[in-house]
Each structure stands twice: as C-alpha cells, then as structure tokens.
Write an enzyme that holds these catalytic residues in place. Sequence first.
Site, PDB file in Angstrom:
ATOM      1  N   HIS A 211      29.849  38.874  79.537  1.00  0.00           N
ATOM      2  CA  HIS A 211      30.992  38.685  78.775  1.00  0.00           C
ATOM      3  C   HIS A 211      31.524  37.405  78.122  1.00  0.00           C
ATOM      4  CE1 HIS A 211      30.866  42.719  80.557  1.00  0.00           C
ATOM      5  NE2 HIS A 211      31.850  43.313  79.721  1.00  0.00           N
ATOM      6  N   HIS A 253      32.966  38.296  88.733  1.00  0.00           N
ATOM      7  CA  HIS A 253      32.519  36.975  88.517  1.00  0.00           C
ATOM      8  C   HIS A 253      33.046  35.935  89.393  1.00  0.00           C
ATOM      9  CE1 HIS A 253      29.224  38.300  85.597  1.00  0.00           C
ATOM     10  NE2 HIS A 253      30.322  38.893  85.105  1.00  0.00           N
TER      11      HIS A 253
END
EC number: 3.1.3.-
Length: 292
Positions: A211, A253
């Site tokens: 992303h 993440h």
Amino acid sequence: MPSPRRSVEGRPLGASASSSSSSPGSPAHGGGGRFEFQSLLSSRATCADLTCARLRASESPVHRRGSFPLAAAGPSQAPPPPLPEEDRMDLNPSFLGIALRSLLAIDLWLSKKLGVCAGESSSWGSVRPLMKLLEISGHGIPWLLGTLYCLSRSDSWAGREVLMNLLFALLLDLLLVALIKGLVRRRRPAHNQMDMFVTLSVDKYSFPSGHATRAVLVSRFILNHLVLAIPLRVLVVLWAFVLGLSRVMLGRHNVTDVAFGFFLGYMQYSIVDYCWLSPHNAPVLFVLWNQQ
C-alpha cells in the site's frame, strides 16, 4: 733384599701390569666398569625424563582438549561435534550487526506503540473502520480495474498513453513487491488481525508495504501528469502519507516496512518515467489496443 717398588696405590708394579691384561669384566678393570655404570645411569635418567614429560603432557589442559595427541596414548577420540548456529554465542559482534539488531528492536517497539487501531479493544479502536476504508483506497485491485475501465473508455491518444503507463506502473509495482516479499519473508506483526480486504498468499509477509509503494507511485504519477489546483495536490500528498501511517496503526506493517515502501514507490515512478511507453517506442501496444 731391597723391597720391590710399589705403585702409588701401594700395589707392586707387576701387579698393575698384570691387572691391565685382565678381562674387562673382572673387578680389577676399574675404568671400564665405571664407564658402563655411568652409561646405565644416564640412560635411566633419559627414560625418566621422557616418562615425566609424557605425564606432564597428558595432564596439561591442551592434551585434555584433544589437540595434543601422544604416540604412547591409546586410540585418539574424535572431537565433540560443533554447536548449532543458534546455540553459539557471538563474543565479538560487528558494529553493523549491533546497529541492525538495535534498529530492529526500535522498529518492533515503535510499531507496537503506534498500532492503536490493531483491534476493536485498542485505544483507538473506534477509528478502525476509517483506517480500513483507507486500506481499500490503496489496494491494487481497485486501481487496476479502474485503470482498465478508463483505458477502455478513453478516445484520445494522449489519454491512452497516460493510462497505458499507469497500468504499466501498477503491474510493475505488483511484481516488485511480490518478489521482495518472497525473498525477505518477514512475518507481519504479532498484533495484526488478518481481516484485510483481499489476502493473497504472498500478503502474509510484511516487508515491504504494498500500500505504501502504491500510494507514493500513484501520487507522483498524478502530480506529474494531471493539472490540479494546489489544495488538491496537497490532498494527494496527504492521502499517500496517511495511507502509509494507517498500515502501522492497523498493525498490518512495521514502521520500516512502510518507510521502505515509500522509497520503493518513489523509485518505481522513476523507472516508469525512464521507460515511458509511447506510440513511438511501443507502437505495437497502442495498435493492438486500438484494434480491441
């Protein structure tokens, strides 16, 4: 009669002459017996010295470790097998190793602190739906489908050229991110909930953030090829930054995953700009698309 001449030891001279002709093994052979006795003593002393040396060597710590074998010892024993790598202690780590371990520890600690939307029970759990909406806005599938739809509806060569390169950039992003994830194989944070929009097999790995790479890539593409007002340009940059931050807040993440994703997305646009597709250098693609 005059007394016979005697030697210094008090024996007659004739006796000394006769004793010199006696056998070496007789007691009268004083010099040879003394020499044999000294030789015997010296040989015994040499044997005693060798025996003591062997005893000292067998008792030394070097011999106990098995690195000083003796000829008189029995069959040598094999050295113990080396310890596995995980059981060994690195007594002299390098500066680079210490720096990497410290950076990893700081990364894990900071990522856990910033994961305020990782679950419904987290401190910012009420903001989690908004973060998941941002997650969908940066997913690869909506961007690919939207680019293909706009490309099919475009009726100008300039628009097709821009959209064709955007499609090329998105495909390049998917390929590079999947390749790096497969090589690094870093697991996602432990506090991550696997409730993402779409989860593929490679998405179980964390490094880098797809992303984040896509957000920077698309934002650079839009800022360079679309004419926008300054407030809209600020919104595009803010969207990319908040999207990367949301990956850490959701627990998807770590911080370094997003940071490297920003860098990779920036470099990906440079690659796309260098390999820009146009009707001059890639006429086959545009001809095939026009025929469709």
